[in-house]
Design a protein around this motif. Structure first.
Motif, PDB file in Angstrom:
ATOM      1  N   UNK A 101      14.548  -5.279  10.838  1.00 48.71           N
ATOM      2  CA  UNK A 101      15.005  -6.002   9.638  1.00 48.71           C
ATOM      3  C   UNK A 101      15.273  -5.053   8.482  1.00 48.71           C
ATOM      4  N   UNK A 102      16.219  -5.443   7.657  1.00 46.79           N
ATOM      5  CA  UNK A 102      16.522  -4.686   6.443  1.00 46.79           C
ATOM      6  C   UNK A 102      15.546  -5.125   5.347  1.00 46.79           C
ATOM      7  N   UNK A 103      14.535  -4.347   5.114  1.00 49.21           N
ATOM      8  CA  UNK A 103      13.456  -4.730   4.214  1.00 49.21           C
ATOM      9  C   UNK A 103      13.858  -4.531   2.761  1.00 49.21           C
ATOM     10  N   UNK A 104      13.527  -5.526   1.935  1.00 45.75           N
ATOM     11  CA  UNK A 104      13.741  -5.442   0.503  1.00 45.75           C
ATOM     12  C   UNK A 104      12.477  -5.910  -0.195  1.00 45.75           C
ATOM     13  N   UNK A 105      12.202  -5.301  -1.349  1.00 46.86           N
ATOM     14  CA  UNK A 105      10.976  -5.628  -2.076  1.00 46.86           C
ATOM     15  C   UNK A 105      11.006  -7.092  -2.491  1.00 46.86           C
ATOM     16  N   UNK A 106       9.918  -7.813  -2.203  1.00 45.84           N
ATOM     17  CA  UNK A 106       9.765  -9.226  -2.574  1.00 45.84           C
ATOM     18  C   UNK A 106       9.322  -9.278  -4.024  1.00 45.84           C
ATOM     19  N   UNK A 107      10.253  -9.587  -4.908  1.00 43.21           N
ATOM     20  CA  UNK A 107       9.976  -9.525  -6.347  1.00 43.21           C
ATOM     21  C   UNK A 107       8.879 -10.484  -6.769  1.00 43.21           C
ATOM     22  N   UNK A 108       8.808 -11.626  -6.153  1.00 44.25           N
ATOM     23  CA  UNK A 108       7.812 -12.620  -6.546  1.00 44.25           C
ATOM     24  C   UNK A 108       6.393 -12.115  -6.237  1.00 44.25           C
ATOM     25  N   UNK A 109       6.180 -11.680  -4.980  1.00 44.39           N
ATOM     26  CA  UNK A 109       4.869 -11.182  -4.605  1.00 44.39           C
ATOM     27  C   UNK A 109       4.531  -9.903  -5.378  1.00 44.39           C
ATOM     28  N   UNK A 112       3.305 -10.928  -8.751  1.00 39.35           N
ATOM     29  CA  UNK A 112       1.967 -11.504  -8.656  1.00 39.35           C
ATOM     30  C   UNK A 112       0.920 -10.414  -8.385  1.00 39.35           C
ATOM     31  N   UNK A 113       1.248  -9.491  -7.484  1.00 46.78           N
ATOM     32  CA  UNK A 113       0.312  -8.416  -7.156  1.00 46.78           C
ATOM     33  C   UNK A 113       0.058  -7.521  -8.361  1.00 46.78           C
ATOM     34  N   UNK A 114       1.121  -7.273  -9.137  1.00 50.58           N
ATOM     35  CA  UNK A 114       0.972  -6.454 -10.331  1.00 50.58           C
ATOM     36  C   UNK A 114       0.043  -7.113 -11.327  1.00 50.58           C
ATOM     37  N   UNK A 115       0.243  -8.440 -11.517  1.00 50.70           N
ATOM     38  CA  UNK A 115      -0.635  -9.167 -12.426  1.00 50.70           C
ATOM     39  C   UNK A 115      -2.062  -9.191 -11.892  1.00 50.70           C
TER      40      UNK A 115
END
Length: 602
Positions: A101-109, A112-115
């Motif tokens: 798969x062509x992986x792209x960063x999941x902006x939502x997660x 959330x992880x950053x917070x």
């Protein structure tokens, strides 16, 4: 937030039919409707910690990505996992994919992880009424107090609010608030927020040395070494701790060396005083002995002379008496001889032996004083000659001792090398002679604009390097500094920092002496005078293998300063810095000159 997650069906979560962008939008709409803006972050505590951990590294997500089967991983972890596998499959459910798969960063997660990362550090310190000011010394007041604002005791990163002890109480009681990050009072909490994306600065990029929010990471620092602030803090404090330990070790080494040098100077001073006193006493005793010998010699000679004169006086008196008697005998014989009566003359002719008076035997007395004096003079000359030989030997030993520096300098001068300056390294304010032997500071008429400096040139220090580097050998050269009021001379590594200010310290890559008005400093120890006075000609000697660098006043053959126990890993290049006019007129050039022998200066 937990309600919106429960509203998602199992099939939607597992198959990924519902896009994360849609979910993110619904989540934030629900979150904004249900909570005030200031308390919005407290709702993150309703999520379980496991929801933000990567199944591979078991740490909080960094650049999270989602597989088609709906599982989430760190981008680097999943990429490394697939790089080591022959079949591309999910590490959790083992679902196999026909192609990677062509992986792209999941902006939502990711957001959330950053917070959630900011919730990992809780306040481990008890409340202290003494900590009521921020690190800059500013008084921080409670943002919640309405009547009279009390002094804040803590600030909350999630709430972006500072609290007094009363209003801070919910953060120690409520389960959701307990996981907020509490710190000592800070006056400018807004500075902890990304000015571009309005997100909390929770990450640190080691490549660019800057604080980031989660959006910054996705947009500009995808392949950089990015870590949570707390981890970066631990790493950096660890580095500073190592540096501090090294600095402390260097301080202790230098304090010990300074103590040893001070003790050596005191001991040398005591020994010098003792040697001078003993030498003066011995030489004074020798002079006194010579004076006593002189007095005794004069006395003996004078007594001898007096005795000889007395003896001669007695002999003279005897001779004078005998002369008188002989004169009388002569007159008597003359009278007898004049008689014409032969018979009577013969009849009365006396016995000649009776007529002669008793006289002294002249051969029994002599006054040969010059022979005696010659003998005394010969003995004295022999003794004086021996004494003079001993004195000359002593003087030669003293002269050899005083000229030992001259011998040392003459020995070092045999390692003379031809040093030429490299114009490609010179600061734009420096002018070099055509033969590469002179460098001087100029003002006003630049060779070119400083903004147009070449990569190898110095931009702040008014310095220039030699064209040739040296390693694994000994070398020596001399520099004429005339009446300059400031200058710096030494050797530097090829990798020495040339842009910006060069920090003066043992790890600068520069070993040099800095002359300021009427004193010398070592470049590595600013503010510490290592030699007083002024010189006109400096000799510099380097023993690469022994880690020794020495500077000499050529005219007096005096050691100015030595750098010992140095450790070199690169070639060393001559370093000349004529400096500016900060301490008065300083237009004279620094000139690399041929070696001058001491006998040439006399």
């Amino acid at each position: 937030m937990s309600v919106s997650l429960r509203n998602m069906t199992h099939s939607e979560r597992e198959s990924g039919i519902l896009s994360w962008e849609t979910t993110s939008t619904q989540f934030w709409i629900l979150l904004h409707r249900s909570t005030p803006t200031r308390k919005m972050a407290s709702n993150f505590s309703l999520l379980h910690e496991d929801q933000f951990l990567c199944p591979i590294c078991l740490d909080t997500f960094t650049q999270p990505v989602s597989t088609p089967c709906g599982h989430n991983f760190c981008l680097s972890c999943l990429s490394s996992y697939w790089d080591d596998e022959t079949v591309c499959q999910c590490p959790v459910c083992k679902e196999t994919f026909g192609r990677r798969p062509n992986l792209k960063v999941n902006t939502f997660i990711s957001e959330l992880a950053s917070q959630f990362t900011s919730l990992q550090v809780t306040d481990a310190h008890t409340l202290s009424p003494d900590r009521q000011k921020d690190s800059a010394g500013c008084v921080v007041l409670c943002d919640v107090c309405t009547d009279v604002q009390q002094l804040a005791v803590k600030s909350c990163f999630e709430c972006l609010t500072s609290y007094c002890s009363v209003h801070l109480e919910p953060h120690h009681r409520a389960a959701g608030l307990k996981r907020h990050t509490l710190v000592d009072p800070l006056a400018n909490l807004q500075d902890r927020i990304c000015g571009e994306h309005n997100h909390i600065l929770t990450l640190f990029c080691f490549n660019d040395k800057m604080l980031l929010c989660d959006v910054c990471v996705r947009s500009q620092h995808v392949n950089h070494d990015v870590f949570p602030v707390q981890q970066a803090y631990r790493e950096m404090t660890g580095v500073l701790g190592d540096t501090e330990a090294r600095v402390q070790q260097m301080i202790q080494e230098r304090q010990q060396k300074l103590k040893e040098m001070e003790e050596s100077v005191k001991e040398s001073k005591r020994e010098t005083g003792d040697v001078i006193a003993e030498s003066v006493m011995e030489l004074t005793a020798l002079v006194s002995e010579v004076q006593r010998s002189q007095t005794e010699l004069v006395k003996v000679i004078e007594e001898k002379q007096k005795a000889a004169e007395e003896q001669a006086g007695v002999f003279i008196a005897v001779l004078e008496q005998e002369l008188t008697e002989l004169q009388m005998t002569k007159m008597m014989l003359r009278d007898i001889k004049q008689s014409e009566d032969h018979l009577s003359f013969l009849k009365t002719f006396p016995d000649p032996s009776v007529l002669l008076p008793h006289v002294t035997d002249l051969s029994s007395f002599s006054f040969n004083r010059h022979m005696e004096m010659w003998h005394v003079q010969k003995c004295l000359s022999s003794s004086v000659s021996q004494l003079q030989t001993l004195l000359r030997k002593m003087t030669a030993e003293i002269t050899t001792f005083s000229a030992s520096n001259n011998v040392t300098l003459r020995y070092l001068q045999q390692y003379e090398v031809n040093v030429l300056l490299d114009p490609d390294t010179a600061h734009p304010l420096l002018i070099l002679s055509n033969d590469g032997k002179q460098v001087r500071y100029t003002k006003g008429s630049l060779r070119r604009r400083i903004q147009d400096v070449k990569p190898g040139e110095f931009t702040v220090h008014l310095a220039v390097l030699g064209r040739r580097g040296f390693s694994s050998r000994k070398f020596y050269f001399e520099v004429l500094v005339s009446q300059k009021t400031e200058w710096c001379l030494g050797v530097a590594t090829a990798s020495i920092q040339r842009r910006g200010v060069l920090t003066r310290g043992p790890d600068s890559g520069l070993w040099a002496i800095w002359f300021i008005e009427n004193r010398f400093e070592a470049f590595s120890t600013p503010g510490v005078t290592v030699y007083p006075g002024k010189v006109e000609r400096v000799g510099m000697f380097v023993d690469y293998n022994k880690g020794l660098i020495s500077f000499y006043d050529v005219q007096t053959a005096t050691l100015i300063y030595s750098c010992t126990d140095c450790f070199f890993t690169e070639e060393l290049y001559p370093y000349l810095n004529p400096c500016d006019n900060q301490y008065g007129s300083n237009w004279d050039p620094m000139v690399i000159v041929p070696v001058t022998r001491m006998e040439d200066l006399i």
